[in-house]
Design a protein around this motif. Structure first.
Motif: not given
Length: 291
Positions: A106-115
């Motif tokens: 689940i981290l990849p999508m949040y990393i792309i959203w946050l950065i």
């Protein structure tokens, strides 16, 4: 639990029964739901990687796949939060194998959203691809619902010392033959370094034989012949070790299943009725892998 949070005890027990226990009807339904969700998310991910080729007449196809990925990310985020919430010990699940896998997916999508700059910086395209590939790890979530996978896991844990010794011995052979081949070929015909020579030794010992690097000297061909024969001799050793331990685990499972009516043991793990008196056997209670 303190008096202020005692009202959460019942919801926690309910979540634990649905997410960690699969012996009840509702637990089995929840298990089926997460299996389908994991398979569908991986299936869509493979389509996403070639979406522009498969749907050339749909200009917004990547945006549609992005919405699907956002939905799956939200779904698996809810699952992760509920598993942390219902876990009896708060650090046990997040630090377990499946807890780490659930977090990584689940981290990849949040990393792309946050950065969001990751999506436009061309020098970070490799990192973007890595974050997308992490979503493929969702296929490992299926292991959680394979109770028989515990047999393989326990066999690996019991055989890890013997397998470690075997692979250490193989590493010595690879380094030895790689060094001899590097000296025999004189750094030519692809054997330009010890690393390339060891790579050739790995390919040759495992009898794969890509053919991208081949010896051209008489001594080199002799060494290659010896290494190929040696590979055929030892290739089945780890299989034999693991098979022996798996047989022991299966035998333990059969011995543990006994009929409560005639007390006869030795039933197969998936047997539902006693082979001697025909009575219904109790549910199989083999140890699953850590969830």
């Amino acid at each position: 639990m303190s008096q202020d949070f005692r009202f959460l005890a019942s919801p926690r027990r309910r979540c634990y029964a649905l997410l960690f226990e699969h012996r009840t009807r509702s637990g089995r339904r929840m298990e089926t739901f997460w299996i389908v969700a994991s398979l569908l998310s991986v299936f869509i991910l493979f389509f996403e990687s070639s979406a522009t080729d498969l749907f050339p007449n749909t200009p917004d196809i990547l945006w549609r796949f992005g919405l699907a990925e956002a939905a799956f990310t939200a779904l698996f985020t809810v699952e992760y939060v509920l598993r942390v919430f219902s876990s009896p010990r708060k650090t046990r699940y997040p630090l377990s194998f499946f807890g780490i896998i659930d977090l990584l997916t689940i981290l990849p999508m949040y990393i792309i959203w946050l950065i969001p700059s990751f999506g436009t910086a061309t020098d970070l395209i490799v990192l973007i691809r890595l974050l997308r590939i992490l979503r493929v790890l969702r296929v490992l979530k299926l292991l959680r619902y394979m109770s028989d996978a515990g047999i393989l896991w326990r066999s690996l844990m019991r055989a890890k010392r013997k397998l470690g010794i075997f692979f250490g011995f193989v590493a010595i052979i690879l380094c030895l033959f790689g060094g001899l081949m590097f000296a025999a070929e004189g750094g030519k015909d692809g054997f330009t370094s010890l690393g390339a020579s060891v790579y050739w030794a790995v390919v040759t010992l495992t009898t794969v034989g890509y053919g991208d690097i081949t010896p051209h000297t008489a001594i080199g061909r002799m060494l290659a012949s010896v290494l190929i024969l040696l590979g055929y001799s030892i290739i089945a050793v780890p299989t034999g070790i693991l098979t022996a331990y798996m047989s022991q685990e299966l035998e333990k499972g059969r011995a543990a299943r006994s009929c409560q009516t005639c007390l006869h043991s030795g039933h197969e793990i998936d047997a539902k009725f006693c082979a001697h008196c025909g009575a219904v056997l109790a549910s199989e209670t083999s140890q699953p892998i850590e969830k």
